[in-house]
Design a protein around this motif. Structure first.
Motif, PDB file in Angstrom:
ATOM      1  N   SER A 593       0.831  -1.202   0.000  1.00 30.06           N
ATOM      2  CA  SER A 593       0.000   0.000   0.000  1.00 30.06           C
ATOM      3  C   SER A 593       0.864   1.250   0.000  1.00 30.06           C
ATOM      4  CB  SER A 593      -0.900   0.014   1.240  1.00 30.06           C
ATOM      5  OG  SER A 593      -0.118   0.244   2.409  1.00 30.06           O
ATOM      6  N   LYS A 594       0.256   2.384  -0.348  1.00 27.98           N
ATOM      7  CA  LYS A 594       0.992   3.646  -0.347  1.00 27.98           C
ATOM      8  C   LYS A 594       1.384   4.058   1.068  1.00 27.98           C
ATOM      9  CE  LYS A 594      -0.569   5.706  -4.683  1.00 27.98           C
ATOM     10  NZ  LYS A 594      -1.165   6.885  -5.339  1.00 27.98           N
ATOM     11  N   GLN A 595       0.650   3.592   2.072  1.00 27.15           N
ATOM     12  CA  GLN A 595       0.978   3.929   3.449  1.00 27.15           C
ATOM     13  C   GLN A 595       2.328   3.325   3.866  1.00 27.15           C
ATOM     14  OE1 GLN A 595      -2.134   2.762   2.564  1.00 27.15           O
ATOM     15  NE2 GLN A 595      -2.893   4.870   2.538  1.00 27.15           N
ATOM     16  N   ASP A 596       2.710   2.228   3.218  1.00 24.69           N
ATOM     17  CA  ASP A 596       3.943   1.539   3.595  1.00 24.69           C
ATOM     18  C   ASP A 596       5.081   1.789   2.610  1.00 24.69           C
ATOM     19  OD1 ASP A 596       2.883   0.245   5.911  1.00 24.69           O
ATOM     20  OD2 ASP A 596       1.840  -1.175   4.600  1.00 24.69           O
ATOM     21  N   TYR A 597       4.968   2.861   1.819  1.00 27.15           N
ATOM     22  CA  TYR A 597       5.961   3.057   0.748  1.00 27.15           C
ATOM     23  C   TYR A 597       7.364   3.250   1.307  1.00 27.15           C
ATOM     24  CZ  TYR A 597       6.038   8.144   1.565  1.00 27.15           C
ATOM     25  OH  TYR A 597       6.182   9.384   2.109  1.00 27.15           O
ATOM     26  N   GLU A 598       7.498   3.854   2.511  1.00 26.85           N
ATOM     27  CA  GLU A 598       8.841   4.070   3.049  1.00 26.85           C
ATOM     28  C   GLU A 598       9.463   2.768   3.548  1.00 26.85           C
ATOM     29  OE1 GLU A 598       8.605   7.345   5.855  1.00 26.85           O
ATOM     30  OE2 GLU A 598       9.443   8.637   4.306  1.00 26.85           O
ATOM     31  N   GLU A 599       8.634   1.792   3.851  1.00 31.75           N
ATOM     32  CA  GLU A 599       9.158   0.500   4.285  1.00 31.75           C
ATOM     33  C   GLU A 599       9.364  -0.444   3.109  1.00 31.75           C
ATOM     34  OE1 GLU A 599       6.329  -0.866   7.141  1.00 31.75           O
ATOM     35  OE2 GLU A 599       7.213   0.267   8.786  1.00 31.75           O
ATOM     36  N   ALA A 600       8.944  -0.015   1.919  1.00 30.98           N
ATOM     37  CA  ALA A 600       8.971  -0.912   0.765  1.00 30.98           C
ATOM     38  C   ALA A 600      10.375  -1.417   0.460  1.00 30.98           C
ATOM     39  CB  ALA A 600       8.381  -0.208  -0.456  1.00 30.98           C
ATOM     40  N   MET A 601      11.390  -0.552   0.604  1.00 31.95           N
ATOM     41  CA  MET A 601      12.754  -0.974   0.290  1.00 31.95           C
ATOM     42  C   MET A 601      13.202  -2.083   1.219  1.00 31.95           C
ATOM     43  SD  MET A 601      15.113  -0.570  -1.855  1.00 31.95           S
ATOM     44  CE  MET A 601      16.837  -0.992  -2.075  1.00 31.95           C
ATOM     45  N   ALA A 602      12.856  -1.984   2.490  1.00 26.98           N
ATOM     46  CA  ALA A 602      13.244  -3.022   3.439  1.00 26.98           C
ATOM     47  C   ALA A 602      12.514  -4.330   3.147  1.00 26.98           C
ATOM     48  CB  ALA A 602      12.949  -2.563   4.865  1.00 26.98           C
ATOM     49  N   ILE A 603      11.267  -4.232   2.655  1.00 26.36           N
ATOM     50  CA  ILE A 603      10.540  -5.441   2.268  1.00 26.36           C
ATOM     51  C   ILE A 603      11.283  -6.139   1.136  1.00 26.36           C
ATOM     52  CG2 ILE A 603       8.404  -6.312   1.254  1.00 26.36           C
ATOM     53  CD1 ILE A 603       6.923  -4.025   2.679  1.00 26.36           C
ATOM     54  N   TYR A 604      11.676  -5.369   0.129  1.00 29.11           N
ATOM     55  CA  TYR A 604      12.428  -5.946  -0.990  1.00 29.11           C
ATOM     56  C   TYR A 604      13.768  -6.508  -0.514  1.00 29.11           C
ATOM     57  CZ  TYR A 604       9.437  -4.351  -4.849  1.00 29.11           C
ATOM     58  OH  TYR A 604       8.413  -4.184  -5.742  1.00 29.11           O
ATOM     59  N   ASP A 605      14.375  -5.832   0.450  1.00 29.40           N
ATOM     60  CA  ASP A 605      15.698  -6.256   0.921  1.00 29.40           C
ATOM     61  C   ASP A 605      15.649  -7.627   1.587  1.00 29.40           C
ATOM     62  OD1 ASP A 605      18.428  -5.629   1.025  1.00 29.40           O
ATOM     63  OD2 ASP A 605      18.270  -5.108   3.139  1.00 29.40           O
ATOM     64  N   LEU A 606      14.493  -7.973   2.132  1.00 37.79           N
ATOM     65  CA  LEU A 606      14.308  -9.332   2.677  1.00 37.79           C
ATOM     66  C   LEU A 606      14.625 -10.386   1.630  1.00 37.79           C
ATOM     67  CD1 LEU A 606      10.898  -9.270   4.617  1.00 37.79           C
ATOM     68  CD2 LEU A 606      13.133  -9.739   5.596  1.00 37.79           C
ATOM     69  N   PHE A 607      14.054 -10.179   0.448  1.00 36.68           N
ATOM     70  CA  PHE A 607      14.171 -11.188  -0.606  1.00 36.68           C
ATOM     71  C   PHE A 607      15.577 -11.202  -1.204  1.00 36.68           C
ATOM     72  CE2 PHE A 607       9.793  -9.333  -0.793  1.00 36.68           C
ATOM     73  CZ  PHE A 607       9.236 -10.287   0.043  1.00 36.68           C
ATOM     74  N   VAL A 608      16.205 -10.025  -1.256  1.00 27.05           N
ATOM     75  CA  VAL A 608      17.587  -9.968  -1.708  1.00 27.05           C
ATOM     76  C   VAL A 608      18.469 -10.786  -0.746  1.00 27.05           C
ATOM     77  CG1 VAL A 608      19.565  -8.451  -2.105  1.00 27.05           C
ATOM     78  CG2 VAL A 608      17.288  -7.746  -2.852  1.00 27.05           C
ATOM     79  N   THR A 609      18.167 -10.691   0.549  1.00 26.79           N
ATOM     80  CA  THR A 609      18.921 -11.463   1.542  1.00 26.79           C
ATOM     81  C   THR A 609      18.737 -12.961   1.324  1.00 26.79           C
ATOM     82  OG1 THR A 609      18.707  -9.684   3.170  1.00 26.79           O
ATOM     83  CG2 THR A 609      19.259 -11.876   4.007  1.00 26.79           C
TER      84      THR A 609
END
Length: 639
Positions: A593-609
């Motif tokens: 959601s747009k409310q979580d846009y600032e956390e979006a990078m950390a969400i993606y970083d999970l999968f990169v890990t």
């Protein structure tokens, strides 16, 4: 004649000729274990012992070549180069076959090639599948006639583009580049031509990067090669190319004519002018913003789209706008004339900057629906770098969850403020919440913060407790540091956005389309998304595969369309066919959601890990959500 037993030994040998390398680095480069590296070194040393040399291991540095007999070792190098002129691996055979079709006009018989390369005809037939796929991307075909052989057919500009991009893949110092160049550009003195090209560009105030200059050198060689073999370009309308580039191209053509005695037709001059225009460095300040200007319009569209669909407002960043404009001005020339430039960082960009890649891809794709030509993945990759820098400038794009503590104190306000000040000075990243009495703490059934700091001994609930004095001792600060300095961002994301309701182990065979429909129906029924999410998900997948790598796929919509964020995890031991050549085994369907846009990078970083940890095999061993979470937590704790 020296012959290493298998292709990887050639690669290890070449790598260690250049520099001293530890076995861990060799293992990483060649995707093998350190034990395999040691075996390779032993095999090489058995061969090198006959030629007065060996690889010795230096503690703290790695393997280094030690030559005892320079004369015998020189003989080895000469024989090794001769042996490697015959391609041995499937990848090298494909490259050499591709070069033969592109560089010579005569038909090719696989039987003749098989005899000269000492391989079976069946192996070459298998290689030809890849060759046909590669030339097909340029609209070229390979036709075969019995007793005649196989020949390449297609437009001359497509042949040249394919040939140029084949040579662009290799740096000038690569031995394979020297070998390929020798077959296409044998008579050209690259150093002399580079000097002439440099002088011409200086005369017309055209700036080129070193990489662009190298590409133009190669293209000049291709011009000579194709003219001499009887292949000329069709007429080309270059009326939109500025006169300065045509003048520079004409000067370069005159030099080629004088130096090599080869007439250069005007059609060749026209296309060379496009090649120069497509590679120059553009100063954004020189590009006027006039009505209908496509370059400025695209910059405005990209930044507006990212703001509207992803909530990142970069429209006021003048530096970003200028950088994008400089790149787009030459990018549009390349797109119009179908000139492809290599991007060696593309896969790295996709895997390690997935959010910046997605927002850029979505913005460019929406613009591309109204364009008569295609913007390639390589070009998008370069735009991603600019957008990524802009995001880092303006947003906490590397989102980090700061540690949070519950402070328990019943000794009065002055003591509380004293301890708070001390904690802030020692741990500025710590977020402190408070309760004013032990009684209030005892009433709490669940602690939301990461841990508890108390000035009196209190019972531990669901989070750890550290007891400290108003003036904490060194030991107490050390105990706190163990809790404060832990990276809690990724585990926090796992706890916040993953749950058993949105997890499944897929034991049956399911198509990608059926999987998308099934999951989207569920999360729409649960109120996470609206009906527009599913078609957007399918559209995003149709643009470019959302495979991250290592069997991990991240399907998601174009833009932040979710009403609230949810991540649906699918483990597919049998695999789900993701694209023509890709199979996904661990699938994270993202609805952000747009409310979580600032956390979006950390969400993606999970999968990169997960990808970096090569965790797919371990994750697939999970039979339920609890096992998945435990394994995921373990992977994150070691990253």
């Amino acid at each position: 004649m020296i012959s290493f037993p298998y292709p990887r030994l050639n690669q290890v040998f070449d790598a260690l000729l250049e520099e001293t390398l530890p076995q861990e680095e060799l293992a990483r480069r060649f995707a093998v274990s350190t034990r395999t590296v040691r075996t390779d070194i032993t095999t090489l040393n058995d061969i090198l012992s006959q030629y007065g040399a060996e690889f010795v291991h230096l503690r703290g540095s790695g393997y280094r070549l030690d030559v005892h007999d320079a004369d015998r070792f020189s003989l080895l190098q000469q024989q090794s180069r001769a042996t490697r002129s015959v391609p041995r691996s499937a990848k090298d055979r494909v490259t050499h076959l591709l070069l033969r079709f592109l560089a010579q006009g005569e038909p090719i018989k696989l039987d003749d090639v098989a005899d000269s390369w000492f391989v079976s005809r069946a192996s070459l037939q298998s290689d030809m599948t890849d060759v046909r796929d590669m030339v097909g991307k340029y609209g070229l075909t390979i036709e075969s006639k019995p007793h005649y052989g196989m020949k390449l057919f297609g437009r001359e500009n497509a042949v040249r583009a394919c040939l140029a991009n084949l040579l662009f893949q290799y740096p000038a110092g690569d031995p394979l580049f020297g070998e390929l160049r020798g077959k296409v550009l044998p008579e050209i003195d690259i150093a002399q031509l580079r000097e002439q090209l440099h002088l011409t560009m200086q005369q017309y105030h055209i700036r080129l990067t070193d990489e662009a200059e190298q590409q133009l050198l190669i293209y000049c060689g291709i011009i000579l090669h194709r003219i001499r073999t009887g292949f000329l370009l069709d007429e080309l309308d270059v009326s939109d190319v500025e006169p300065v580039f045509t003048q520079a191209a004409r000067d370069v053509a005159r030099y080629l004519e004088a130096r090599f005695g080869c007439g250069i037709p005007e059609t060749e001059v026209a296309y060379l002018s496009v090649q120069i225009a497509a590679r120059r460095i553009t100063d954004a300040s020189s590009l006027q913003n006039i009505d209908g200007d496509e370059n400025h319009a695209l910059v405005k569209h990209i930044l507006g789209f990212i703001n509207e669909h992803y909530n990142y407002d970069l429209r006021g960043d003048e530096q970003l706008s200028s950088d994008l404009l400089s790149h787009i001005a030459t990018m549009m020339t390349r797109a119009k004339y179908q000139i492809n430039i290599p991007n060696p960082l593309l896969e790295h960009i996709k895997q390690h900057y997935p959010l910046a890649y997605d927002v850029t891809l979505a913005a460019v794709s929406s613009w591309g629906k109204n364009m008569p030509y295609t913007i390639t993945d390589n070009e998008i990759g370069y735009l991603v770098l600019h957008i990524g820098v802009g995001l880092e400038r303006h947003y906490d794009i590397g989102y980090e969850r700061h540690p949070q503590a519950l402070l328990v104190c019943d000794s009065g306000m002055s003591t509380l403020r004293l301890l708070e000040t001390k904690l802030k000075r020692e741990f500025p990243q710590l977020i402190v919440n408070q309760v004013d009495s032990l009684r209030e703490y005892e009433k709490l059934e669940h602690i939301e913060e990461d841990f508890v700091i108390s000035m009196a001994k209190v019972p531990e609930k669901n989070k750890p407790v550290v007891t400290v004095a108003p003036f904490p001792t060194s030991f107490q600060l050390e105990q706190l540091a163990k809790l404060v300095l832990v990276d809690r961002t990724k585990p926090y994301m796992l706890e916040k956005f993953f749950d058993a309701t949105h997890f499944c182990v897929l034991n049956e065979s399911v198509s990608q389309a059926d999987l998308f429909a099934r999951i989207c129906h569920q999360i729409q029924q649960e109120g996470y998304v609206d009906a527009d999410f599913h078609p957007s998900l399918v559209e995003r997948e149709s643009i470019v595969s959302t495979m991250l790598g290592e069997g991990i796929a991240l399907p998601h919509s174009l833009g932040l369309l979710a009403k609230k964020t949810v991540i649906y995890t699918v483990l597919a031991p049998q695999g789900v066919r993701w694209s023509e050549n890709e199979t996904a085994h661990v699938i994270f369907l993202l609805a952000i959601s747009k409310q979580d846009y600032e956390e979006a990078m950390a969400i993606y970083d999970l999968f990169v890990t997960f990808m970096r940890e090569r965790a797919v095999g371990r994750l697939l061993a999970s039979t339920d959500f609890e096992q998945f979470r435990d394994i995921a937590m373990d992977c994150l704790s070691r990253s």
